[in-house]
Design a protein around this motif. Sequence first.
Motif, PDB file in Angstrom:
ATOM      1  N   ARG A 103      36.976  34.547  36.784  1.00 50.83           N
ATOM      2  CA  ARG A 103      37.238  33.175  36.372  1.00 50.83           C
ATOM      3  C   ARG A 103      37.378  32.208  37.483  1.00 50.83           C
ATOM      4  O   ARG A 103      37.922  32.871  38.236  1.00 50.83           O
ATOM      5  CB  ARG A 103      38.406  33.285  35.433  1.00 50.83           C
ATOM      6  N   ALA A 104      36.977  31.135  37.433  1.00 44.54           N
ATOM      7  CA  ALA A 104      37.183  30.250  38.430  1.00 44.54           C
ATOM      8  C   ALA A 104      38.441  29.804  38.099  1.00 44.54           C
ATOM      9  O   ALA A 104      39.055  29.674  37.149  1.00 44.54           O
ATOM     10  CB  ALA A 104      36.368  28.918  38.264  1.00 44.54           C
ATOM     11  N   LEU A 105      39.274  29.376  39.506  1.00 49.54           N
ATOM     12  CA  LEU A 105      40.761  28.891  39.232  1.00 49.54           C
ATOM     13  C   LEU A 105      40.826  27.348  39.807  1.00 49.54           C
ATOM     14  O   LEU A 105      41.657  26.696  39.584  1.00 49.54           O
ATOM     15  CB  LEU A 105      41.448  29.879  40.220  1.00 49.54           C
ATOM     16  N   ILE A 106      39.926  26.732  40.617  1.00 54.25           N
ATOM     17  CA  ILE A 106      39.951  25.531  41.142  1.00 54.25           C
ATOM     18  C   ILE A 106      38.621  25.035  41.621  1.00 54.25           C
ATOM     19  O   ILE A 106      37.869  25.997  42.268  1.00 54.25           O
ATOM     20  CB  ILE A 106      40.988  25.568  42.366  1.00 54.25           C
ATOM     21  N   THR A 242      48.060  34.054  42.966  1.00 53.45           N
ATOM     22  CA  THR A 242      47.074  33.334  42.539  1.00 53.45           C
ATOM     23  C   THR A 242      47.530  31.732  42.587  1.00 53.45           C
ATOM     24  O   THR A 242      46.553  31.027  43.245  1.00 53.45           O
ATOM     25  CB  THR A 242      46.663  33.611  41.001  1.00 53.45           C
ATOM     26  N   GLN A 243      48.879  31.585  42.301  1.00 49.85           N
ATOM     27  CA  GLN A 243      49.169  30.161  42.360  1.00 49.85           C
ATOM     28  C   GLN A 243      49.121  29.690  44.029  1.00 49.85           C
ATOM     29  O   GLN A 243      48.888  28.690  44.123  1.00 49.85           O
ATOM     30  CB  GLN A 243      50.569  30.050  41.731  1.00 49.85           C
ATOM     31  N   ALA A 244      49.502  30.686  44.513  1.00 50.36           N
ATOM     32  CA  ALA A 244      49.762  30.153  46.084  1.00 50.36           C
ATOM     33  C   ALA A 244      48.328  29.823  46.768  1.00 50.36           C
ATOM     34  O   ALA A 244      48.235  28.890  47.608  1.00 50.36           O
ATOM     35  CB  ALA A 244      50.352  31.543  46.700  1.00 50.36           C
ATOM     36  N   LEU A 245      47.375  30.603  46.335  1.00 48.68           N
ATOM     37  CA  LEU A 245      45.857  30.483  46.729  1.00 48.68           C
ATOM     38  C   LEU A 245      45.417  29.036  46.240  1.00 48.68           C
ATOM     39  O   LEU A 245      44.735  28.187  46.982  1.00 48.68           O
ATOM     40  CB  LEU A 245      44.894  31.374  46.244  1.00 48.68           C
ATOM     41  N   VAL A 246      45.646  28.794  44.961  1.00 50.47           N
ATOM     42  CA  VAL A 246      45.185  27.516  44.438  1.00 50.47           C
ATOM     43  C   VAL A 246      45.968  26.385  44.940  1.00 50.47           C
ATOM     44  O   VAL A 246      45.298  25.214  45.357  1.00 50.47           O
ATOM     45  CB  VAL A 246      45.474  27.554  42.773  1.00 50.47           C
ATOM     46  N   ASP A 329      42.560  26.836  33.880  1.00 48.18           N
ATOM     47  CA  ASP A 329      43.026  25.696  34.662  1.00 48.18           C
ATOM     48  C   ASP A 329      44.659  25.460  34.813  1.00 48.18           C
ATOM     49  O   ASP A 329      45.154  24.508  35.512  1.00 48.18           O
ATOM     50  CB  ASP A 329      42.606  24.592  33.686  1.00 48.18           C
ATOM     51  N   ARG A 330      45.375  26.788  34.538  1.00 44.93           N
ATOM     52  CA  ARG A 330      46.964  26.685  34.486  1.00 44.93           C
ATOM     53  C   ARG A 330      47.197  26.325  36.132  1.00 44.93           C
ATOM     54  O   ARG A 330      48.197  25.589  36.133  1.00 44.93           O
ATOM     55  CB  ARG A 330      47.244  28.000  34.020  1.00 44.93           C
ATOM     56  N   PHE A 331      46.752  27.029  36.855  1.00 43.86           N
ATOM     57  CA  PHE A 331      47.056  27.060  38.237  1.00 43.86           C
ATOM     58  C   PHE A 331      46.718  25.717  38.995  1.00 43.86           C
ATOM     59  O   PHE A 331      47.609  25.235  39.674  1.00 43.86           O
ATOM     60  CB  PHE A 331      46.388  28.263  39.145  1.00 43.86           C
ATOM     61  N   VAL A 332      45.602  25.030  38.652  1.00 42.90           N
ATOM     62  CA  VAL A 332      45.336  23.790  39.440  1.00 42.90           C
ATOM     63  C   VAL A 332      46.226  22.764  38.807  1.00 42.90           C
ATOM     64  O   VAL A 332      46.926  21.717  39.532  1.00 42.90           O
ATOM     65  CB  VAL A 332      43.811  23.235  39.453  1.00 42.90           C
TER      66      VAL A 332
END
Length: 338
Positions: A103-106, A242-246, A329-332
């Motif tokens: 999955r793409a994250l941003i 994951t959130q930190a990366l985004v 899209d949750r993280f972005v």
Amino acid sequence: MTSIKLVISALALAVVLAGAAQAQTLEKQQLTRGVGGKTALYYLSLTIAERLGYFKEQGLDVSINDFRGGAQSLQALVGGSADVVTGAYEHTIRMQAKGQDVRALIELGRFPGIVLGLRKERAAAYKSAADLKGMKIGVSAPGSSTNFFVMYLMAKAGLKPADAAYIGVGIGPSVIAAIKRGDIDAVSNLDPMMTKLEMDGDIKVVADTRTEEGTRAIFGGSNPAAVLYARQDFISRNPNTTQALVNAFYKTLKWLERASPEQVAATVPEEYWLGDKALYMAAVKASKPAYSLDGVIPAAGMRSANDMLIAFDEELKGANVDLARTFDDRFVKKAAGL
């Protein structure tokens, strides 16, 4: 006065402790990231995040494996030698079709930024993508986004992927060498190499997706490009990481939105300039419209990317891909404060 100093000291300590707490909550601080051609402007956000210390700011220790093309970085993710990848969005669709939850994250690029150019000796006779038949076409690597792009153009012109030969030329100076030696007839590649070839008079550009106008002319709408993507099992095990990366990439997008070509050139390593800072800045200016403004892949963009792949990929034509599963899209949204 003493009480004010105590308050300031307490606030400073709170900031330090908050940062330490954040680092402690990361499930995985040391990460290996794959990318297929880090020096390309397609992946500029990765270099900027690294150079400005945005990964470290998030408590991350990121090592980057730079491959010849995006197909190899995807293989590294599947094989387990990379935790995450900065690569083309299309790979998430192809992997979902194969039953692998990637999955793409941003979104990092809202337009592909890919340019197709013909060697000047072949340009005079070129009328449409149908004329690519029988040509040797340089791409970053077979199976990469630059390859997908030219196969899509050919499919729109009634050709099949097998109607041309695709030669992996990377994304660095080897692109220029392949054109100048006459090893290839055409090249589907990225800046800054394409700007240099064009300014040197070695190619004629016949398709350009660095701008909204060029992208719409080819795809009929937006078409997402570079993204951060990962396996769903990694995301599930490492939500804070994951959130930190985004977060780091979202901050980079905001920096790029404001930055001038001069600021970009001053931030990247000098070797990215190809020995010509002015040329590099011209390439940055040409490619800047391609960078995402909010990190969100629109539904229309997902459909556009899927339609592109279906045009030439027989395997995907019969696949039932749930495009909503290709982008989390949750993280972005959290990075943006939404």
